[in-house]
Scaffold this active site. Sequence first.
Site, PDB file in Angstrom:
ATOM      1  N   CYS A   1       0.847  -1.192   0.000  1.00 44.83           N
ATOM      2  CA  CYS A   1       0.000   0.000   0.000  1.00 44.83           C
ATOM      3  C   CYS A   1       0.880   1.240   0.000  1.00 44.83           C
ATOM      4  O   CYS A   1       2.107   1.160   0.098  1.00 44.83           O
ATOM      5  CB  CYS A   1      -0.934   0.010   1.213  1.00 44.83           C
TER       6      CYS A   1
ATOM      7  N   CYS B   1       3.295   1.653   2.834  1.00 40.65           N
ATOM      8  CA  CYS B   1       4.546   0.900   2.697  1.00 40.65           C
ATOM      9  C   CYS B   1       5.552   1.692   1.882  1.00 40.65           C
ATOM     10  O   CYS B   1       6.721   1.834   2.262  1.00 40.65           O
ATOM     11  CB  CYS B   1       4.286  -0.439   2.008  1.00 40.65           C
TER      12      CYS B   1
ATOM     13  N   ASP C   1      11.094  24.100 -33.688  1.00 42.00           N
ATOM     14  CA  ASP C   1      12.282  24.396 -34.464  1.00 42.00           C
ATOM     15  C   ASP C   1      11.960  24.081 -35.931  1.00 42.00           C
ATOM     16  O   ASP C   1      11.029  23.329 -36.212  1.00 42.00           O
ATOM     17  CB  ASP C   1      13.436  23.525 -33.968  1.00 42.00           C
TER      18      ASP C   1
END
Length: 742
Positions: A24, A27, A422
């Site tokens: 989870c 953790c 560009d």
Amino acid sequence: MTATPAPETPARQRVHLRIAGMTCAACADRVRRGLEQLEQTTATVNIATGTAEVHTLPWYRAEDFRQVVETAGYTVVPHPPTPEPPNNTPRTTTSPRAAVAVTVLTTATVLAATVFGSGTSTAPEFLLFALAAIAVAGAAAPIHTAAWRAARRGHTTMDTLTSLGLLGTLTYAAVATVGAADGVRYSAVATAVTMVALAGRRLKTRAERRAGASLRDLAARFARYATVLDDSGRETRLPVGELREGQRFRVGPGDIVAADGLVVDGAADLDVSVLTGETTPVPTATGDTVTAGSVALDGTLVIEAAAIGDRTRLARLLHAVERSTDERGDFQRLADRIAGRFVPASFALAALAGTGWLIVAGPDSAARAGLAVLLAACPCTLGLATPTAVLVAAGRAAQLGIFVKGQRVLEQAEGSAVVVFDKTGTLTDGAPAVVGVFPAATVSRRDVLCWAAAAESGSAHSVALAVRAAARAEDHDVPEARAVTEYPGSGVLGIAEGRRLAVGRPAFLRRHGFAVPADLAAQRRAQEQLGHTTVYVGAGDRVVGVIAVTERVHPAAARAIVQLHGLGLRTLLLTGDNPFAAQSVADRVGIGEVVAGVLPEDKAEVVTRLQESGRHVMFVGDGINDGPALAAADVGIALGTGADAAIDAADIVLAGRDLLRVPAAIGLAWATLATIRTNLRWAFGYNVVVVPMAALLLDPLAAAAAMAVSSLFVVSNSMRLRRFTPPGPSPQPTAVPEKVRR
């Protein structure tokens, strides 16, 4: 575990960890905080991929990180010998393949409980309780083990909630069985809750692994072995990890190229779609460069390795995608903060609900409410809301030839209002052709072209390539130049046949003392008004000619601009070329705003000015000179065929030169953020609504089912991104050949 120097901070190292046991967001947050206790260390931990990336000081070693992770209650898993995509999640104690067998056992237990307890008073209640105990204590043992491991270190996780809920249900079944108070029903509830919890986890894990299927397909393009040649020409088949730069290796039909390098012998057609997105085979022969991941379709090549392992272009791109799934964006940080406080809050609510019902209705209702709260609470939805969406999006992007380097990129892309392009090599094919050579009255056309080709002999600029190609086409004998100096974006100086030579912009030649005749200045203006790019050629102390070149616009450029305008974005052309040539290209592709005559070092300043005016800016480029602008933009997009400097500076790298990938990348970023927002709304809404409902109305079985459905919703909603369709015609997806030898 791998540790490689971080190119952006040479004094530090970047360490990538694979971690087992996290279930989870709490953790992941615990592992992150533990790692960041090391001096000058930052870490990102991804629960969806089971990985962590650590930026730290160079003297820390693998054992230091292993100890920190194990102290937090988790395990570091060794990396495989070849690169893998981020969703090869380490098998954890709560989601091994054996979970299938566990689920079958649990289901069988529930069915047995249902049969034996279907209304007869002679049902063997103690036998049913034993079956329930086997399911809860045995089949769900990995959950309890993980919860106990966290408890020993004073932590609480999602496993803690689930474990206490399951054990509490089993305990209540034991009390009911001993007291002959409908023990059959509570044994059935205990087994059913276990079945739902394990089945939900298994389905969620399978969905998470499916999310990374596209990245695993790309990872399949890494060779595992290379046929290495020694000095005598003898062949030895070695694991690719033993290949060294400078060694030569052979690639035959069906083989994957094991490293970036130079072809020193042979000829073959290569499938290079992994990096260019183009499915047309590319003829390759001696003198050509090749990239790792390309596949030989026929013929044989001998290649000298130049970049191996993590230094190959494909590995760098895949690792960039992996970092994008590890990075914590604003959404993830918000979810992590809430999830870290959620488990203690759930315990408090369970205790409050149990106490309230004990006072109002007695122990039976108190136990039901407390257990229901523990089983319904689902912090994992918060932890999974962002990383699963990012993971699926990264896989889909890779399928479309789009490599995204971070969650921040997705968030910035949503706010981008101007897309700056560009010109040369981006909107045009980067290979202009000479359309006119205009000499001074006292000089021949041949001399002007040869002097220009001599001065440009070492330049990689597109105009230099065009000049040299024109000289070769006319079979001229180009003199050798010496003392050549290139001034990027301005011109070149050199000496040939005793003459000082110069090729470049008008201001460049004037600055270096070359006089410009009026007739040549007029010729230059006339050519530029036709939309051509021009350069002066100087010899001695004066300009002796004008060379005009023109570029072919990329076929997909106009369609890409139409799609960007359809998304409500503005477009702008930014180039160092003259205004007439720039406007000619802009008109052909549909760009309305042009900023021309800008030196390479000033491109970033133009981007900054746009940002200061309140606009979010994307910059699309491909050259070395585009690096500062790519870095300065809110989101930099580089073409995969461009220079390494541009690719390293960019936030998004496109395979090949297909500009349709630009609107595809933006559309996917927007779709991903919309998915993350939906996931977070669901996660917040679910926990705000269902957890209090569990305290008041739900029984443990319904609460467990709601928890499983909540996690599955987040993962399933994220999986919808696998079907993302770009606006307008789709770019050609990259594909993995069916049969290749690795």
